[in-house]
Design a protein around this motif. Sequence first.
Motif, mmCIF file in Angstrom:
data_model
loop_
_atom_site.group_PDB
_atom_site.id
_atom_site.type_symbol
_atom_site.label_atom_id
_atom_site.label_comp_id
_atom_site.label_asym_id
_atom_site.label_seq_id
_atom_site.Cartn_x
_atom_site.Cartn_y
_atom_site.Cartn_z
ATOM 1 N N UNK A 287 57.402 98.348 13.433
ATOM 2 C CA UNK A 287 58.305 98.023 12.329
ATOM 3 C C UNK A 287 58.031 96.660 11.703
ATOM 4 N N UNK A 288 57.133 95.869 12.296
ATOM 5 C CA UNK A 288 56.827 94.556 11.747
ATOM 6 C C UNK A 288 56.624 93.528 12.842
ATOM 7 N N UNK A 289 56.235 92.328 12.433
ATOM 8 C CA UNK A 289 56.021 91.229 13.360
ATOM 9 C C UNK A 289 57.052 90.144 13.060
ATOM 10 N N UNK A 290 57.601 89.540 14.134
ATOM 11 C CA UNK A 290 58.597 88.492 13.943
ATOM 12 C C UNK A 290 58.340 87.362 14.925
ATOM 13 N N UNK A 291 58.339 86.133 14.409
ATOM 14 C CA UNK A 291 58.288 84.945 15.249
ATOM 15 C C UNK A 291 59.554 84.154 14.969
ATOM 16 N N UNK A 292 60.536 84.275 15.859
ATOM 17 C CA UNK A 292 61.869 83.703 15.654
ATOM 18 C C UNK A 292 62.423 84.144 14.294
ATOM 19 N N UNK A 293 62.532 83.229 13.326
ATOM 20 C CA UNK A 293 63.161 83.576 12.049
ATOM 21 C C UNK A 293 62.151 83.989 10.980
ATOM 22 N N UNK A 294 60.863 84.033 11.318
ATOM 23 C CA UNK A 294 59.844 84.418 10.340
ATOM 24 C C UNK A 294 59.384 85.852 10.596
ATOM 25 N N UNK A 295 59.339 86.662 9.526
ATOM 26 C CA UNK A 295 58.918 88.055 9.662
ATOM 27 C C UNK A 295 57.703 88.338 8.798
ATOM 28 N N UNK A 296 56.859 89.241 9.295
ATOM 29 C CA UNK A 296 55.628 89.607 8.606
ATOM 30 C C UNK A 296 55.487 91.129 8.656
ATOM 31 N N UNK A 297 54.926 91.743 7.616
ATOM 32 C CA UNK A 297 54.715 93.193 7.651
ATOM 33 C C UNK A 297 53.658 93.559 8.682
ATOM 34 N N UNK A 298 53.799 94.743 9.281
ATOM 35 C CA UNK A 298 52.849 95.192 10.296
ATOM 36 C C UNK A 298 51.667 95.896 9.658
ATOM 37 N N UNK A 299 50.447 95.416 9.966
ATOM 38 C CA UNK A 299 49.236 96.118 9.540
ATOM 39 C C UNK A 299 48.929 97.249 10.511
ATOM 40 N N UNK A 300 49.071 96.961 11.795
ATOM 41 C CA UNK A 300 48.898 97.942 12.863
ATOM 42 C C UNK A 300 50.010 97.733 13.872
ATOM 43 N N UNK A 301 50.280 98.750 14.706
ATOM 44 C CA UNK A 301 51.256 98.568 15.782
ATOM 45 C C UNK A 301 50.891 97.342 16.608
ATOM 46 N N UNK A 302 49.638 97.280 17.032
ATOM 47 C CA UNK A 302 49.114 96.088 17.703
ATOM 48 C C UNK A 302 48.071 95.464 16.780
ATOM 49 N N UNK A 303 48.251 94.214 16.354
ATOM 50 C CA UNK A 303 47.331 93.604 15.379
ATOM 51 C C UNK A 303 45.921 93.446 15.935
ATOM 52 N N UNK A 304 44.978 93.179 15.028
ATOM 53 C CA UNK A 304 43.638 92.774 15.458
ATOM 54 C C UNK A 304 43.768 91.554 16.382
ATOM 55 N N UNK B 31 61.995 104.255 10.032
ATOM 56 C CA UNK B 31 62.141 102.960 9.359
ATOM 57 C C UNK B 31 61.220 102.816 8.158
ATOM 58 N N UNK B 32 60.206 103.664 8.024
ATOM 59 C CA UNK B 32 59.205 103.480 6.973
ATOM 60 C C UNK B 32 59.842 103.572 5.594
ATOM 61 N N UNK B 33 59.450 102.681 4.700
ATOM 62 C CA UNK B 33 59.988 102.691 3.336
ATOM 63 C C UNK B 33 58.894 103.048 2.338
ATOM 64 N N UNK B 34 57.951 103.857 2.778
ATOM 65 C CA UNK B 34 56.841 104.255 1.907
ATOM 66 C C UNK B 34 56.359 105.653 2.298
ATOM 67 N N UNK B 35 55.607 106.239 1.382
ATOM 68 C CA UNK B 35 54.885 107.466 1.664
ATOM 69 C C UNK B 35 53.437 107.232 1.234
ATOM 70 N N UNK B 36 52.490 107.629 2.079
ATOM 71 C CA UNK B 36 51.081 107.434 1.765
ATOM 72 C C UNK B 36 50.532 108.728 1.183
ATOM 73 N N UNK B 37 50.179 108.678 -0.092
ATOM 74 C CA UNK B 37 49.595 109.823 -0.785
ATOM 75 C C UNK B 37 48.226 109.388 -1.288
ATOM 76 N N UNK B 38 47.172 110.060 -0.817
ATOM 77 C CA UNK B 38 45.825 109.558 -1.055
ATOM 78 C C UNK B 38 45.672 108.254 -0.293
#
Length: 475
Positions: free
Chosen positions: A135-152, A449-456
């Motif tokens: 659902x995303x990455x969070x460091x205390x009060x800072x949030x970032x979108x998730x590229x992968x479940x587990x990042x590079x 939780x996803x707020x998108x649909x991937x088409x193509x």
Amino acid sequence: MKIEEIFKGLDYVVLRNGENKEFKEMDYDSRSISKNDVFVALVGSVVDGHNFIDKAINQGASMIIVERDDIDYPEGVNIVYVKNLREKLGKIASNFYGYPQNKLKIVGVTGTNGKTTSTYILESILTNSARIGTTGYRVLDEEYPAKNTTPESLDLIKLMKKSVEKGVEYFLMEVSSHALAIGRVNMLRFDSAIFTNLTQDHLDFHKTMENYYQAKASIVNLMKDGSKLIVNKDDKYCRRLEDKSYTFSIKEDANIKGEILEYTLKGMRVKITKGDKEYEIVTKLMGEYNLSNILGVVLCCLNLGMDLDEVISKLETVKSIAGRFEIIENDKDVMVVVDYAHTPDGLENILKTLNIMKKNRVITVFGAGGDRDNTKRPIMADVASRFSDVVYITSDNPRCEDPEKILDDVEKGMHDIEYYRIVDREEAIKKAIQMLQKNDILLIAGKGHEDYQIIGREKIHFDDREIAKKYLGGR
């Protein structure tokens, strides 16, 4: 920092020596490169980073790390060759950023289902924490979108560095089978880790269930000395690690055991037993699978040295989790649930729980993702048919596959029950809501939780919860 320090403990070859030996940051995205940065030219499944070396140099890169030695690289910049670069990147990043992981207590959760819920429960108990996952990455009060479940691995080390700088104590992370299989977390050692379960998923990548299991089970080799993996004794794959693990169960004797005493429309009352101690709590989470998640988390916290009474006292504060058995409030005398269930086991778990609660019909809307394991599609249809009164099969994230072809695969598993095939996901949700009667339960599964649909290859805004509210309001 000297080049030999960045590659300490690794085999590497300096293909070109540059005059500039100053290295500021490291990145594998050429668009993020600035003066004196290190550019990592990774070969991906779609994009080859070696095609962006000139761009990185033009933006000021002072070193390029490559995994191809068949290219005539430019003069004037440091070029370093590392074989199997992606696998070694975690070690390189750790050397570069000073091993921030050694200053954190790292908690991992792996398994097919339950990873996100488990990390959210952990977050409620271990408050001075960072969390990364689906659902995303969070460091205390800072949030970032998730590229992968587990990042590079490079991104992971950067997040850990930021966590240390902000004073974080616990780093909570979902650990995917992909990350384990390709070595993305090899530079870590876990203070505690949970293996929730293993059911069919990702066979497009792993090919067989045994390969999938071996990837997940390899987390046991990444535990810190003196710490044991925590496994679900009710899962046949997890039981294979029982001798070297702590166990939890809702069916048989284990290090910790749970039992559901009562369901309500707002949660459930459960009993948790650890040795000669028994506790009763009320939780907003629903279903046996969530009780399993709770038990794994309790054992995980004990593994970290916490007091059992303290852990239990915090469980009742756990809030419902976005896209996981998320109830859409309405005044129509119906229950509408949005859930991320996108595997046969995940779908069966939530539908079994809804069948215990139902007073009239259970109606299910679900689909299957494109460019992913197509063998699970008819299996999910079989599950939906067995535990639903009416089913709508529809698109999930079709990606680059023909949505009609995906539904052809799904339809092979449908039983002789009332079902409808509607490719347009919004239309399917709309029709399902329009047919609701008093005391019906509607499950909208697959995206949560996803707020998108991937088409193509395009991401289009789409949120099951928004769509449900739109048509519930218009009934």
